[in-house]
Motif scaffolding. Structure first.
Motif, mmCIF file in Angstrom:
data_model
loop_
_atom_site.group_PDB
_atom_site.id
_atom_site.type_symbol
_atom_site.label_atom_id
_atom_site.label_comp_id
_atom_site.label_asym_id
_atom_site.label_seq_id
_atom_site.Cartn_x
_atom_site.Cartn_y
_atom_site.Cartn_z
ATOM 1 N N UNK A 117 0.818 -1.195 0.000
ATOM 2 C CA UNK A 117 0.000 0.000 0.000
ATOM 3 C C UNK A 117 0.858 1.254 0.000
ATOM 4 N N UNK A 118 2.021 1.206 0.653
ATOM 5 C CA UNK A 118 2.898 2.379 0.696
ATOM 6 C C UNK A 118 3.463 2.701 -0.680
ATOM 7 N N UNK A 119 3.530 1.697 -1.570
ATOM 8 C CA UNK A 119 4.106 1.931 -2.887
ATOM 9 C C UNK A 119 3.071 2.399 -3.904
ATOM 10 N N UNK A 120 1.792 2.480 -3.514
ATOM 11 C CA UNK A 120 0.735 2.900 -4.432
ATOM 12 C C UNK A 120 0.639 4.423 -4.442
ATOM 13 N N UNK A 121 0.685 5.001 -5.647
ATOM 14 C CA UNK A 121 0.605 6.454 -5.808
ATOM 15 C C UNK A 121 -0.694 6.802 -6.522
ATOM 16 N N UNK A 122 -1.310 7.892 -6.094
ATOM 17 C CA UNK A 122 -2.522 8.393 -6.729
ATOM 18 C C UNK A 122 -2.172 9.571 -7.634
ATOM 19 N N UNK A 123 -2.658 9.521 -8.872
ATOM 20 C CA UNK A 123 -2.473 10.638 -9.791
ATOM 21 C C UNK A 123 -3.784 11.412 -9.847
ATOM 22 N N UNK A 124 -3.733 12.689 -9.456
ATOM 23 C CA UNK A 124 -4.937 13.500 -9.350
ATOM 24 C C UNK A 124 -5.131 14.357 -10.595
ATOM 25 N N UNK A 153 -7.648 10.105 -10.155
ATOM 26 C CA UNK A 153 -8.299 9.442 -11.284
ATOM 27 C C UNK A 153 -7.670 8.093 -11.608
ATOM 28 N N UNK A 154 -6.435 7.845 -11.146
ATOM 29 C CA UNK A 154 -5.767 6.586 -11.438
ATOM 30 C C UNK A 154 -4.767 6.310 -10.325
ATOM 31 N N UNK A 155 -4.600 5.038 -9.959
ATOM 32 C CA UNK A 155 -3.595 4.656 -8.974
ATOM 33 C C UNK A 155 -2.564 3.770 -9.644
ATOM 34 N N UNK A 156 -1.300 3.958 -9.258
ATOM 35 C CA UNK A 156 -0.176 3.227 -9.838
ATOM 36 C C UNK A 156 0.641 2.610 -8.717
ATOM 37 N N UNK A 157 0.950 1.337 -8.864
ATOM 38 C CA UNK A 157 1.783 0.625 -7.894
ATOM 39 C C UNK A 157 3.226 0.748 -8.354
ATOM 40 N N UNK A 158 4.012 1.537 -7.623
ATOM 41 C CA UNK A 158 5.409 1.754 -8.002
ATOM 42 C C UNK A 158 6.285 0.553 -7.696
ATOM 43 N N UNK A 159 5.709 -0.476 -7.043
ATOM 44 C CA UNK A 159 6.480 -1.683 -6.779
ATOM 45 C C UNK A 159 6.729 -2.507 -8.016
ATOM 46 N N UNK A 160 6.025 -2.178 -9.140
ATOM 47 C CA UNK A 160 6.228 -2.900 -10.383
ATOM 48 C C UNK A 160 5.665 -4.295 -10.311
ATOM 49 N N UNK A 161 6.365 -5.231 -10.965
ATOM 50 C CA UNK A 161 5.900 -6.613 -11.032
ATOM 51 C C UNK A 161 5.866 -7.265 -9.676
#
Length: 504
Positions: free
Chosen positions: A6-13, A80-88
């Motif tokens: 969860x800490x690696x998930x970023x929200x793009x606003x 509007x979108x969430x991205x997991x920066x942890x990758x694979x």
């Protein structure tokens, strides 16, 4: 593990892509959950009250969730979108976290299901399986609890239900209803789809992001392309081959239609008595601005009809001038130059009304707006510091402004900060009009069609090139005398274009 994921998930606003805009509509998503994205990659296209803009994402990682579907209007500052920066690696952690949540929510007294003796025990899910970039998560991934993005996922699943084979549609419909419908489909350990298969397991064609971008630029629907790459992947050559024949694709249009329940209402039929067009984007902003302007600034419009025969002759001569070679030389160019000279002679007309401070703000620069009709509605981009430009520079700026507007690529910044505007209604064969001021501006000049008319010239009636000009202005800060002088100066210059030299 869940905490780290969860800490690696970023929200793009949703950013403010214009100047003080409060909302934007999502026109198109270029990515889906499970796709890999890189810093600077365009993930969606949005339409603001001023222009259509592509949004790049500032993160590297894997798309976890799209918070809103296409067509939704979203407030600035909303994720509007969430991205997991942890990758694979983050995919497995996410699946494990979801599984632990599911286990924690299962009542303790509920007995575990007993596998049927006649059937082999299904393997336990082990998180996300590696997937192709741009394809999506494998169907074998663990079931996750509903989140805020469920409406988006349901809409995507409903679209796949309508386009897949009956067996796959039944399985997807079962997922929507919260259970699994037993259907005959390939085993998870069966061989991957062979080349030439256009329907992958997830219902989405297999292609890498550069290939998807190429297909978008060429207007190719990937669902119609026959793949030739390994494991059914669509290649660049496949997209080029599909775009070579200019065959129309009207039968593919329903794929992009709204949800199935609304699809029949969206289809246009011959003989329809009404067509309803949503009021949004540029049209909505234009309507609001015109209402505010019409009921805030007291408009006054004055008219003058002028013989522009000499100006039309000068235009033909300037077209042969080597300093203007390759530039568009037309009546609008000299009309714009004439207005700039008139403003220089009467700078008080280039002003705005500051209601909060009870002041008239006289601008010592001219950002010349040019009203342009586009498929998205009326827009008014402006030429910054037009008063400082030479005739060739002004011609180049006008040409670039018009071509950019026609391509639909006008940026919000280009439509901000105008001081006076020209609207050329003559291109539609209209003699004149009473234009409404763009908000914050003090004057707008309408130019009618230029045509041969009988005119008294040197004591004789002769056919001359004649047009009608109309100047609307804000009567709070431009009185009748000032407005009349500005309009008379523009007319005098167009009648005797040598005044461009003597008055400048």
């Amino acid at each position: 593990m869940t905490t780290m994921t969860e800490a690696s998930v970023r929200e793009f606003k949703m950013p403010d892509v214009g100047e003080g805009l409060t909302e934007a509509e999502i026109l198109k998503w270029y990515v889906q959950p499970g796709d890999s994205v890189t810093d600077g990659q365009v993930v969606c296209e949005v339409e603001t009250a001023k222009a259509a803009v592509e949004l790049p994402i500032p993160y590297n990682g894997v798309v976890r969730e799209l918070r809103f579907p296409e067509g939704a209007t979203v407030d600035v500052g909303t994720a509007i979108i969430t991205v997991d920066e942890g990758g694979g690696d983050a995919g497995a952690g996410e699946a494990g976290g979801a599984a632990s949540v599911a286990e924690s929510e299962t009542p303790a007294e509920t007995p575990a299901p007993t596998p049927t003796p006649s059937a082999p025990e299904a393997p336990k899910p082990e998180g996300r399986k590696p997937v192709l970039v741009g394809y999506g998560v494998s169907e074998a991934s663990t079931k996750r609890r509903p989140r805020k993005g469920v409406p988006v996922q349901q809409a995507q699943a409903q679209a796949r239900v309508q386009t897949q084979q009956p067996e796959a549609a039944a399985a997807l419909q079962g997922e929507l209803n919260g259970h699994t419908t037993p259907v005959d489909r390939p085993s998870p350990v069966s061989s991957p789809p062979s080349a030439g298969s256009a329907t992958p397991v997830g219902g989405r064609p297999l292609a890498k992001p550069p290939v998807r971008k190429l297909a978008k630029d060429l207007g190719v629907d990937l669902a119609t392309v026959t793949p030739s790459g390994p494991d059914g992947i669509i290649t660049r050559e496949d997209v080029h081959a599909a775009s070579a024949p200019p065959a129309p694709e009207p039968v593919r249009t329903p794929v992009a239609a709204p949800a199935p329940a609304q699809a029949p209402a969206a289809v246009s039929h011959e003989g329809a008595r009404e067509t309803r067009i949503p009021i949004k984007g540029v049209r909505k902003a234009t309507a609001t601005a015109m209402i505010d302007s019409a009921f805030t600034a007291p408009h006054v419009t004055e008219f003058v009809t002028v013989d522009v025969t000499r100006t039309m002759r000068l235009i033909e001569e300037l077209k042969q001038d080597k300093d203007l070679a390759g530039l568009r030389v037309n009546p609008l160019l000299l009309i714009a130059k004439a207005l700039l000279v008139a403003i220089k002679r009467h700078p008080e007309v280039n002003a705005s009304w500051d209601e909060a401070n009870q002041e008239i703000v006289v601008k010592h620069y001219v950002n010349l707006g040019i009203a342009a009709a586009t498929p998205r509605g009326l827009i008014v981009p402006n030429i910054k510091d037009a008063h400082t430009k030479t005739l060739p520079e002004l011609a180049a700026a006008l040409g670039e402004l018009v071509s950019t507007a026609r391509e639909g690529k006008t940026s919000p910044a280009a439509m901000h900060g105008g001081t006076v505007t020209i609207t050329n209604v003559g291109v539609f064969g209209v003699d004149t009009g009473t234009p409404i001021l763009p908000p914050g501006e003090s004057a707008i000049l309408a130019v009618g069609t230029i045509k041969l008319q009988p005119w008294v010239h040197k004591g004789k009636v002769k056919p001359r090139q004649v047009t009608t000009l109309a100047l609307s202005f804000d009567h709070r800060l431009v009185d009748g005398e000032l407005g009349s002088k500005v309009l008379a100066d523009v007319a005098a210059i167009l009648e005797q274009p040598k005044r461009l030299i003597t008055w400048a």
